[in-house]
Write a protein that holds these residues in place. Structure first.
Motif, PDB file in Angstrom:
ATOM      1  N   SER A 263     112.607  13.764  69.078  1.00  0.00           N
ATOM      2  CA  SER A 263     112.191  12.698  68.169  1.00  0.00           C
ATOM      3  C   SER A 263     111.071  11.861  68.754  1.00  0.00           C
ATOM      4  O   SER A 263     110.479  11.048  68.059  1.00  0.00           O
ATOM      5  N   ASP A 264     110.794  12.024  70.059  1.00  0.00           N
ATOM      6  CA  ASP A 264     109.748  11.251  70.719  1.00  0.00           C
ATOM      7  C   ASP A 264     108.427  12.000  70.787  1.00  0.00           C
ATOM      8  O   ASP A 264     107.577  11.682  71.598  1.00  0.00           O
TER       9      ASP A 264
ATOM     10  N   ARG B 194     104.765  12.959  70.238  1.00  0.00           N
ATOM     11  CA  ARG B 194     103.658  12.030  70.076  1.00  0.00           C
ATOM     12  C   ARG B 194     102.603  12.640  69.174  1.00  0.00           C
ATOM     13  O   ARG B 194     102.186  13.780  69.361  1.00  0.00           O
TER      14      ARG B 194
ATOM     15  N   GLN C 119     107.115   3.643  57.624  1.00  0.00           N
ATOM     16  CA  GLN C 119     107.677   2.359  57.224  1.00  0.00           C
ATOM     17  C   GLN C 119     106.629   1.255  57.232  1.00  0.00           C
ATOM     18  O   GLN C 119     106.648   0.349  56.391  1.00  0.00           O
ATOM     19  N   ALA C 120     105.685   1.342  58.173  1.00  0.00           N
ATOM     20  CA  ALA C 120     104.625   0.337  58.243  1.00  0.00           C
ATOM     21  C   ALA C 120     103.738   0.370  57.005  1.00  0.00           C
ATOM     22  O   ALA C 120     103.131  -0.641  56.638  1.00  0.00           O
ATOM     23  N   GLN C 121     103.660   1.534  56.343  1.00  0.00           N
ATOM     24  CA  GLN C 121     102.857   1.651  55.125  1.00  0.00           C
ATOM     25  C   GLN C 121     103.718   1.539  53.858  1.00  0.00           C
ATOM     26  O   GLN C 121     103.305   1.965  52.783  1.00  0.00           O
TER      27      GLN C 121
ATOM     28  N   GLU D  94      97.972   9.196  68.334  1.00  0.00           N
ATOM     29  CA  GLU D  94      98.459   8.324  69.395  1.00  0.00           C
ATOM     30  C   GLU D  94      97.915   8.757  70.754  1.00  0.00           C
ATOM     31  O   GLU D  94      97.547   7.925  71.591  1.00  0.00           O
TER      32      GLU D  94
ATOM     33  N   ASP E  70     108.356  12.470  61.358  1.00  0.00           N
ATOM     34  CA  ASP E  70     109.061  12.895  62.572  1.00  0.00           C
ATOM     35  C   ASP E  70     109.243  14.405  62.642  1.00  0.00           C
ATOM     36  O   ASP E  70     110.257  14.904  63.139  1.00  0.00           O
TER      37      ASP E  70
ATOM     38  N   SER F 209     104.985   9.566  62.707  1.00  0.00           N
ATOM     39  CA  SER F 209     106.276   8.956  63.011  1.00  0.00           C
ATOM     40  C   SER F 209     106.823   8.197  61.812  1.00  0.00           C
ATOM     41  O   SER F 209     106.070   7.739  60.938  1.00  0.00           O
ATOM     42  N   SER F 210     108.141   8.059  61.774  1.00  0.00           N
ATOM     43  CA  SER F 210     108.774   7.291  60.697  1.00  0.00           C
ATOM     44  C   SER F 210     108.380   5.819  60.778  1.00  0.00           C
ATOM     45  O   SER F 210     108.355   5.125  59.754  1.00  0.00           O
ATOM     46  N   GLU F 211     108.059   5.353  61.986  1.00  0.00           N
ATOM     47  CA  GLU F 211     107.600   3.956  62.126  1.00  0.00           C
ATOM     48  C   GLU F 211     106.299   3.735  61.369  1.00  0.00           C
ATOM     49  O   GLU F 211     106.111   2.703  60.723  1.00  0.00           O
ATOM     50  N   GLU F 212     105.395   4.720  61.433  1.00  0.00           N
ATOM     51  CA  GLU F 212     104.127   4.619  60.707  1.00  0.00           C
ATOM     52  C   GLU F 212     104.368   4.652  59.208  1.00  0.00           C
ATOM     53  O   GLU F 212     103.717   3.933  58.436  1.00  0.00           O
TER      54      GLU F 212
END
Length: 262
Positions: free
Chosen positions: A11-12, A14, A191-193, A18, A146, A186-189
């Motif tokens: 899951s990490d 890159r 969610q950020a959008q 990045e 991910d 990534s799922s963080e990206e």
């Protein structure tokens, strides 16, 4: 920097964007630091050895234009070899660091059964995407977060170049040939959008009069939403607005008769 050399898996993973951002930051930070030191040291020497109009101190060994250090252990030779040694350490360290991390960009994270392989086919003037189940999309590539996305890029007519500046990916699309690449978001990206990340796809190879209109979109959604979407495709085809359509391409080519040929 240590984390990037370890190149985490699972899951990490890159994303290429990045990795390239990190390389840029490392080179920018070191370049700024070393540049500041060199300029400061140069200005200090300019001030220290300035001509104040007085007589030089006894024993002062003034440098001469074209003079090389004798290598006999004098202060000039020591400064030269010290600066050369430090420069060599910095350059070699950057080469090893950049080469190691670019190998990750070249090969990608280790493949597993969760990877998705998609065929990307360029044409005048748009993109077709074929999924493992046979489903095809035109104009929009929908993928999960991910997850490593492996793309096989080709063309059905002339040379194109499939790429996204935001994702730092770029591959030649050549008739009769296939080039491979990969990317991940990534799922963080996502969610950020706002729960759905979008990235512009462009053609980076001049391919005809409709080249500038040859755009598409990569849409990244959460894994569970993508699985629901994918289960509903069932091998059918979908055309999504983006780039010039096949009919539009014909119109562009017809307009080009007597002008620039594709």
């Amino acid at each position: 920097m240590i984390d990037s050399l370890i190149l985490q898996q699972g899951s990490d993973w890159r994303a290429q964007a990045e990795v390239f951002d990190e390389i840029f930051f490392v080179f920018l930070a070191l370049g700024t630091l070393i540049g500041t030191i060199v300029v400061a040291y140069t200005l200090w020497n300019v001030y220290k050895y300035r001509d104040d109009g007085g007589e030089p101190k006894e024993g002062f060994d003034a440098p001469e234009v074209g003079e090389l250090p004798t290598g006999q252990g004098g202060p000039k030779a020591k400064k030269l070899f010290l600066s050369f040694g430090l420069s060599a350490i910095v350059v070699i360290s950057l080469v090893v660091y950049a080469y190691g991390i670019l190998l990750y960009v070249e090969d990608g994270p280790d493949a597993d059964e969760d990877n998705i392989e998609i065929v990307v086919e360029g044409y005048q003037y748009g993109w077709d995407y074929e999924y493992p189940n046979g489903h095809t999309e035109t104009g929009e590539l929908v993928v999960p977060a991910d997850t490593r996305i492996d793309i096989s890029v080709t063309s059905r007519d002339v040379w194109h170049n499939f790429g996204s500046s935001e994702l730092r990916i770029k591959s030649d699309a050549i008739p009769g040939d296939t080039n491979t690449n990969w990317f991940s978001v990534s799922s963080e990206e996502v969610q950020a959008q706002g729960g759905e990340a979008t990235f512009t796809v462009e053609c980076f190879e001049l391919c005809g009069p409709g080249h500038s209109a040859m755009e598409g979109q990569i849409t990244v959604i959460p894994q569970d939403e993508w699985e629901t979407w994918y289960e509903g495709t069932d091998g059918d085809s979908s055309n999504v607005e983006g780039g010039a359509s096949v009919d539009g391409a014909a119109s562009v080519n017809a307009a080009a008769i007597g002008g620039v040929s594709a």
